[in-house]
Design a protein around this motif. Structure first.
Motif, PDB file in Angstrom:
ATOM      1  N   THR A 164       0.850  -1.190   0.000  1.00 60.13           N
ATOM      2  CA  THR A 164       0.000   0.000   0.000  1.00 60.13           C
ATOM      3  C   THR A 164       0.884   1.237   0.000  1.00 60.13           C
ATOM      4  O   THR A 164       1.954   1.242   0.588  1.00 60.13           O
ATOM      5  CB  THR A 164      -0.908   0.027   1.240  1.00 60.13           C
ATOM      6  OG1 THR A 164      -0.099   0.038   2.410  1.00 60.13           O
ATOM      7  CG2 THR A 164      -1.827  -1.178   1.276  1.00 60.13           C
ATOM      8  N   ASP A 165       0.431   2.261  -0.701  1.00 60.24           N
ATOM      9  CA  ASP A 165       1.103   3.554  -0.667  1.00 60.24           C
ATOM     10  C   ASP A 165       0.041   4.639  -0.737  1.00 60.24           C
ATOM     11  O   ASP A 165      -1.157   4.337  -0.716  1.00 60.24           O
ATOM     12  CB  ASP A 165       2.153   3.682  -1.785  1.00 60.24           C
ATOM     13  CG  ASP A 165       1.578   3.528  -3.177  1.00 60.24           C
ATOM     14  OD1 ASP A 165       0.427   3.966  -3.413  1.00 60.24           O
ATOM     15  OD2 ASP A 165       2.268   2.983  -4.045  1.00 60.24           O
ATOM     16  N   ALA A 166       0.442   5.875  -0.828  1.00 62.66           N
ATOM     17  CA  ALA A 166      -0.510   6.987  -0.798  1.00 62.66           C
ATOM     18  C   ALA A 166      -1.507   6.939  -1.955  1.00 62.66           C
ATOM     19  O   ALA A 166      -2.633   7.434  -1.829  1.00 62.66           O
ATOM     20  CB  ALA A 166       0.234   8.314  -0.802  1.00 62.66           C
ATOM     21  N   ASP A 167      -1.135   6.339  -3.079  1.00 65.96           N
ATOM     22  CA  ASP A 167      -1.992   6.325  -4.260  1.00 65.96           C
ATOM     23  C   ASP A 167      -2.892   5.104  -4.371  1.00 65.96           C
ATOM     24  O   ASP A 167      -3.830   5.100  -5.160  1.00 65.96           O
ATOM     25  CB  ASP A 167      -1.137   6.424  -5.528  1.00 65.96           C
ATOM     26  CG  ASP A 167      -0.361   7.724  -5.580  1.00 65.96           C
ATOM     27  OD1 ASP A 167      -0.903   8.756  -5.141  1.00 65.96           O
ATOM     28  OD2 ASP A 167       0.792   7.699  -6.040  1.00 65.96           O
ATOM     29  N   GLY A 168      -2.595   4.033  -3.640  1.00 68.29           N
ATOM     30  CA  GLY A 168      -3.421   2.843  -3.746  1.00 68.29           C
ATOM     31  C   GLY A 168      -2.738   1.585  -3.266  1.00 68.29           C
ATOM     32  O   GLY A 168      -1.842   1.631  -2.420  1.00 68.29           O
ATOM     33  N   VAL A 169      -3.159   0.482  -3.861  1.00 71.26           N
ATOM     34  CA  VAL A 169      -2.739  -0.845  -3.423  1.00 71.26           C
ATOM     35  C   VAL A 169      -2.203  -1.617  -4.628  1.00 71.26           C
ATOM     36  O   VAL A 169      -2.803  -1.602  -5.697  1.00 71.26           O
ATOM     37  CB  VAL A 169      -3.943  -1.603  -2.809  1.00 71.26           C
ATOM     38  CG1 VAL A 169      -3.567  -3.011  -2.422  1.00 71.26           C
ATOM     39  CG2 VAL A 169      -4.508  -0.841  -1.623  1.00 71.26           C
ATOM     40  N   THR A 170      -1.092  -2.300  -4.432  1.00 78.52           N
ATOM     41  CA  THR A 170      -0.567  -3.211  -5.447  1.00 78.52           C
ATOM     42  C   THR A 170      -0.706  -4.619  -4.902  1.00 78.52           C
ATOM     43  O   THR A 170      -0.173  -4.936  -3.838  1.00 78.52           O
ATOM     44  CB  THR A 170       0.911  -2.913  -5.769  1.00 78.52           C
ATOM     45  OG1 THR A 170       1.010  -1.568  -6.211  1.00 78.52           O
ATOM     46  CG2 THR A 170       1.430  -3.854  -6.848  1.00 78.52           C
ATOM     47  N   VAL A 171      -1.455  -5.451  -5.621  1.00 78.98           N
ATOM     48  CA  VAL A 171      -1.683  -6.838  -5.220  1.00 78.98           C
ATOM     49  C   VAL A 171      -0.834  -7.726  -6.121  1.00 78.98           C
ATOM     50  O   VAL A 171      -1.001  -7.723  -7.339  1.00 78.98           O
ATOM     51  CB  VAL A 171      -3.177  -7.222  -5.341  1.00 78.98           C
ATOM     52  CG1 VAL A 171      -3.385  -8.687  -4.990  1.00 78.98           C
ATOM     53  CG2 VAL A 171      -4.034  -6.324  -4.463  1.00 78.98           C
ATOM     54  N   VAL A 172       0.087  -8.459  -5.510  1.00 78.47           N
ATOM     55  CA  VAL A 172       0.930  -9.397  -6.244  1.00 78.47           C
ATOM     56  C   VAL A 172       0.477 -10.791  -5.834  1.00 78.47           C
ATOM     57  O   VAL A 172       0.659 -11.197  -4.687  1.00 78.47           O
ATOM     58  CB  VAL A 172       2.424  -9.196  -5.919  1.00 78.47           C
ATOM     59  CG1 VAL A 172       3.271 -10.217  -6.660  1.00 78.47           C
ATOM     60  CG2 VAL A 172       2.855  -7.777  -6.234  1.00 78.47           C
ATOM     61  N   THR A 192       0.078  -9.360 -11.196  1.00 80.06           N
ATOM     62  CA  THR A 192       0.200  -8.168 -10.364  1.00 80.06           C
ATOM     63  C   THR A 192      -0.846  -7.174 -10.849  1.00 80.06           C
ATOM     64  O   THR A 192      -0.995  -6.975 -12.053  1.00 80.06           O
ATOM     65  CB  THR A 192       1.606  -7.543 -10.499  1.00 80.06           C
ATOM     66  OG1 THR A 192       2.565  -8.505 -10.064  1.00 80.06           O
ATOM     67  CG2 THR A 192       1.735  -6.281  -9.680  1.00 80.06           C
ATOM     68  N   ARG A 193      -1.565  -6.582  -9.892  1.00 83.08           N
ATOM     69  CA  ARG A 193      -2.591  -5.609 -10.269  1.00 83.08           C
ATOM     70  C   ARG A 193      -2.493  -4.400  -9.351  1.00 83.08           C
ATOM     71  O   ARG A 193      -2.401  -4.539  -8.144  1.00 83.08           O
ATOM     72  CB  ARG A 193      -3.983  -6.223 -10.177  1.00 83.08           C
ATOM     73  CG  ARG A 193      -5.057  -5.261 -10.639  1.00 83.08           C
ATOM     74  CD  ARG A 193      -6.345  -5.946 -10.944  1.00 83.08           C
ATOM     75  NE  ARG A 193      -7.375  -4.972 -11.247  1.00 83.08           N
ATOM     76  CZ  ARG A 193      -8.654  -5.220 -11.237  1.00 83.08           C
ATOM     77  NH1 ARG A 193      -9.085  -6.441 -10.959  1.00 83.08           N
ATOM     78  NH2 ARG A 193      -9.528  -4.287 -11.510  1.00 83.08           N
ATOM     79  N   ARG A 194      -2.533  -3.246  -9.946  1.00 84.71           N
ATOM     80  CA  ARG A 194      -2.487  -1.971  -9.217  1.00 84.71           C
ATOM     81  C   ARG A 194      -3.912  -1.434  -9.109  1.00 84.71           C
ATOM     82  O   ARG A 194      -4.631  -1.353 -10.099  1.00 84.71           O
ATOM     83  CB  ARG A 194      -1.606  -0.990  -9.979  1.00 84.71           C
ATOM     84  CG  ARG A 194      -1.514   0.366  -9.381  1.00 84.71           C
ATOM     85  CD  ARG A 194      -0.635   0.354  -8.168  1.00 84.71           C
ATOM     86  NE  ARG A 194      -0.614   1.704  -7.615  1.00 84.71           N
ATOM     87  CZ  ARG A 194      -0.300   1.982  -6.397  1.00 84.71           C
ATOM     88  NH1 ARG A 194       0.054   1.024  -5.571  1.00 84.71           N
ATOM     89  NH2 ARG A 194      -0.304   3.208  -5.963  1.00 84.71           N
ATOM     90  N   LEU A 195      -4.329  -1.088  -7.891  1.00 80.21           N
ATOM     91  CA  LEU A 195      -5.664  -0.555  -7.650  1.00 80.21           C
ATOM     92  C   LEU A 195      -5.568   0.796  -6.966  1.00 80.21           C
ATOM     93  O   LEU A 195      -4.785   0.965  -6.034  1.00 80.21           O
ATOM     94  CB  LEU A 195      -6.464  -1.500  -6.736  1.00 80.21           C
ATOM     95  CG  LEU A 195      -6.704  -2.920  -7.235  1.00 80.21           C
ATOM     96  CD1 LEU A 195      -7.176  -3.817  -6.096  1.00 80.21           C
ATOM     97  CD2 LEU A 195      -7.714  -2.903  -8.365  1.00 80.21           C
TER      98      LEU A 195
END
Length: 159
Positions: free
Chosen positions: A77-85, A90-93
């Protein structure tokens, strides 16, 4: 279920990563041990030719590769969203795409309900070996989703 309710987790500093650490350690350790044992057997057996020894080592590498792939899942998780690996994808949300974080009794891992009406598995949080840690991670991810303005509001949902 906001982050300000009693019992809600404190929000971590971003970026934050969630992964099944114990599962990862077990998978990589077993993979390394299998590689060493299979390679040692290939070298110890006297009546094997070079091609057969190479085949043993190749199979050992293949086993290790599969176990390394299974140890890959994580959520960042970061300020812009969530990266699911997950295992192979891999998907960026964006935060706004996540409607709800679910970890129900009996679920093998967390599921994210998304704004497009689909559900996405998150293998980076799984209660298999470390159940309590997975529950804490799921609650923390849920609190992060709610805090970062996904538009989720218990008053607007029907259950």
């Amino acid at each position: 279920m906001s982050a300000s309710l009693p019992g809600s987790p404190e929000l971590p500093a971003l970026p934050a990563t969630f992964r099944p650490t114990l599962t990862r350690v077990v998978l990589l350790s077993v993979g390394a041990a299998m590689f060493v044992v299979i390679t040692a057997v290939a070298m110890i057996l006297e009546n094997l030719g070079t091609g057969e020894r190479t085949s043993f080592v190749f199979v050992a590498l293949l086993f290790f590769g599969v176990l390394a792939l299974l140890s890959r899942p994580r959520v960042t998780t970061d300020a812009d969203g969530v990266t699911v690996v997950n295992i192979t994808r891999t998907r960026r949300l964006a935060w706004a795409e996540i409607v709800r974080v679910n970890l129900r009794a009996g679920d093998p891992w967390v599921f994210l309900d998304l704004s497009d009406g689909t559900s996405m598995p998150v293998l980076g949080i799984q209660p298999g070996i470390a159940r309590e840690q997975a529950i804490r991670d799921a609650r923390t991810l849920r609190a992060l989703v709610e805090f970062h303005g996904s538009g989720v509001n218990d008053a607007t949902r029907n259950g």
